[in-house]
Design a protein around this motif. Structure first.
Motif, mmCIF file in Angstrom:
data_model
loop_
_atom_site.group_PDB
_atom_site.id
_atom_site.type_symbol
_atom_site.label_atom_id
_atom_site.label_comp_id
_atom_site.label_asym_id
_atom_site.label_seq_id
_atom_site.Cartn_x
_atom_site.Cartn_y
_atom_site.Cartn_z
ATOM 1 N N LEU A 4 74.529 18.376 24.189
ATOM 2 C CA LEU A 4 75.273 19.626 24.355
ATOM 3 C C LEU A 4 76.479 19.426 25.279
ATOM 4 N N GLN A 5 76.273 18.702 26.354
ATOM 5 C CA GLN A 5 77.363 18.458 27.303
ATOM 6 C C GLN A 5 78.450 17.594 26.678
ATOM 7 N N SER A 6 78.050 16.632 25.872
ATOM 8 C CA SER A 6 79.018 15.746 25.232
ATOM 9 C C SER A 6 79.946 16.538 24.317
ATOM 10 N N HIS A 7 79.393 17.542 23.631
ATOM 11 C CA HIS A 7 80.223 18.340 22.727
ATOM 12 C C HIS A 7 81.030 19.398 23.474
ATOM 13 N N TYR A 8 80.329 20.257 24.252
ATOM 14 C CA TYR A 8 81.000 21.411 24.865
ATOM 15 C C TYR A 8 81.836 21.046 26.096
ATOM 16 N N ASP A 9 81.643 19.838 26.614
ATOM 17 C CA ASP A 9 82.504 19.356 27.695
ATOM 18 C C ASP A 9 83.398 18.214 27.223
ATOM 19 N N GLY A 10 83.434 18.007 25.904
ATOM 20 C CA GLY A 10 84.291 16.954 25.356
ATOM 21 C C GLY A 10 85.758 17.273 25.567
#
Length: 480
Positions: free
Chosen positions: A225-231
């Protein structure tokens, strides 16, 4: 007692038991017979488990493996076990030379405090369902929630998804415990499943589900989730949105947009920018906060100047000062505060203030204050029975206590008294004879005059909000 084939570590543990905990040879032997031969063997042996173990051994006969310990030795054993556990949890070396009488007494207190606090830990509400636009706040709420829950050995579950940006805000001891907790083994696998269950419950039916398919580990799920939404792409979107919000954000008065909402919105923008590595300096935050206050109220302008001079060290300090002063200048009687009771803020569809961009003549925009769809811009106007039923109790109270409305009601009462007095007076001719018209007797004439007066009064004087009258003008009981 013979220490046969004991290695140096075992001998040092026995020496500590004898010299610091004041154990007898028999008491040491009973402990060793149950497998506690090294000090590390005491790690994670809990307060309750040791208390139960001591109680059991004291009930057994000596030839059956029992031994009396007493209350102080029980407390000392608990203290040593807590001390060893604390060293391991915080990533420190276990050195028994550091465990002397002073350390023992401190550990007795610390272990009791930790045990008592674990029985009455505060519960934190479960985070809200995932929303794309609230990702930064939602992510932080997950960390806060997991920090409040501890696993079977007393470690906050947030260690499963530990991240430096969140961990560094904690107390140093908690940081050490979370950072040194092992992310391998049976305990971690169990804890990771708890985190996974939580994340799935918060994202079911949302877009976030798409980034969790096929992942059966709480740690890896959060990382996905962090990889996508904080990408890079998402981060750039949020940064630009935060900058745009700051540019368009202003405070003018409480009716349209309260100061509390103003500072909360601004703080949210600053947090987003800091999260994505474009933080504002404190002095720039304070300057923006005060520059964006564009009120024409003289006292507000004065307080802004005072704040610049004396409270501009940090954004929190400046916003706290201005919030207090705004509340003083515009007390709770302000229309904008009518929609709020003593509890939490109501749903957005019940907000008092809404803005119409332009009036019908194309002039300046007008402000329409509403409560549950009822226009309350004019607190002195007549409210129908249907409108009155829709209003919240605190809004009704504000209407009834409005000074201007009270004044109008007093004037209405005076008009009633005046009208009743003039209508009941008889016209006496100069000769002293009573006037009788069309052969109507005096009693009938009085009844007619009184009826006419009541009719005029009922048609010309509006009722109070929700007020009903019986035939003849008597007011029914107030509905509130």
């Amino acid at each position: 007692m013979q220490a046969v084939d004991a290695n140096p570590a075992e001998l040092r543990f026995m020496e500590c038991l004898r010299n610091v905990l004041r154990f007898t040879d028999r008491q040491i032997q009973v402990l060793q017979d149950d497998g506690y031969v090294l000090v590390e063997d005491l790690a994670y042996w809990s307060y309750e488990e040791i208390t139960t173990w001591v109680s059991h051994k004291e009930k057994l006969r000596v030839n059956a493996g029992g031994s009396p310990y007493g209350d102080m030795k029980r407390k000392s054993l608990i203290a040593l076990a807590w001390w060893v556990t604390e060293k391991i949890r915080t990533g420190q070396t276990v050195n028994l030379d550091e465990f002397d009488d002073v350390a023992r007494r401190d550990a007795i207190i610390e272990s009791k405090v930790e045990y008592d606090s674990s029985k009455g830990e505060l519960s934190i509400d479960k985070p809200e369902k995932f929303k794309y636009e609230d990702w930064p706040e939602w992510e932080k709420s997950v960390y806060t929630y997991l920090y409040s829950i501890k696993n079977s050995i007393g470690t906050p579950l947030v260690y499963v998804i530990r991240k430096p940006v969140f961990i560094r805000e904690l107390e140093p001891r908690d940081q050490q415990i979370i950072n040194n907790a092992s992310q391998n083994g049976a305990v971690f696998r169990n804890d990771s499943q708890q985190v996974l269950t939580l994340l799935r419950s918060l994202t079911t039916g949302t877009d976030a589900e798409n980034w969790m398919h096929g992942i059966n580990c709480g740690k890896l799920t959060m990382e996905s989730l962090q990889s996508h939404y904080d990408g890079d792409a998402e981060a750039e979107k949020r940064k630009q949105a935060a900058k745009s919000d700051l540019q368009s954000l202003y405070y003018r008065h409480e009716v349209a947009f309260s100061f509390e909402k103003y500072i909360n919105r601004m703080k949210k923008c600053f947090d987003v920018l800091e999260k994505y590595q474009v933080p504002y300096y404190e002095e720039d935050k304070v300057k923006l906060l005060l520059d964006k206050i564009q009120s024409n109220h003289g006292e507000v302008k004065t307080q802004v100047s005072i704040c610049r001079a004396s409270y501009a060290d940090t954004f929190v300090k400046a916003s706290t000062y201005m919030s207090r002063e705004i509340s003083r200048i515009f007390p709770s009687s302000n229309v904008a505060s009518l929609n709020f009771g003593k509890g939490k803020q109501r749903n957005s569809n019940r907000n008092v203030s809404s803005l119409n961009n332009r009036n019908k003549q194309g002039g300046k925009r007008s402000i329409v204050a509403k409560n549950n769809g009822v226009d309350i811009s004019d607190l002195t106007r007549f409210y129908t029975k249907e409108e009155w039923k829709k209003l919240d109790a605190d809004v009704k109270k504000k209407i009834l206590e409005n000074p201007a409305r009270k004044k109008l009601r007093e004037e209405k009462k005076q008009r009633e008294v005046s009208a009743a007095g003039s209508g009941s007076a008889q016209k006496i001719p100069s000769d002293g004879a009573s006037v009788v018209t069309n052969s109507i007797d005096k009693e009938s004439e009085d009844r007619i005059v009184a009826a006419v007066i009541r009719g005029v009064m009922e048609s010309s004087v509006p009722n109070e909000p929700g007020e009903e009258r019986w035939p003849g003008g008597c007011i029914k009981a107030d509905p509130w």
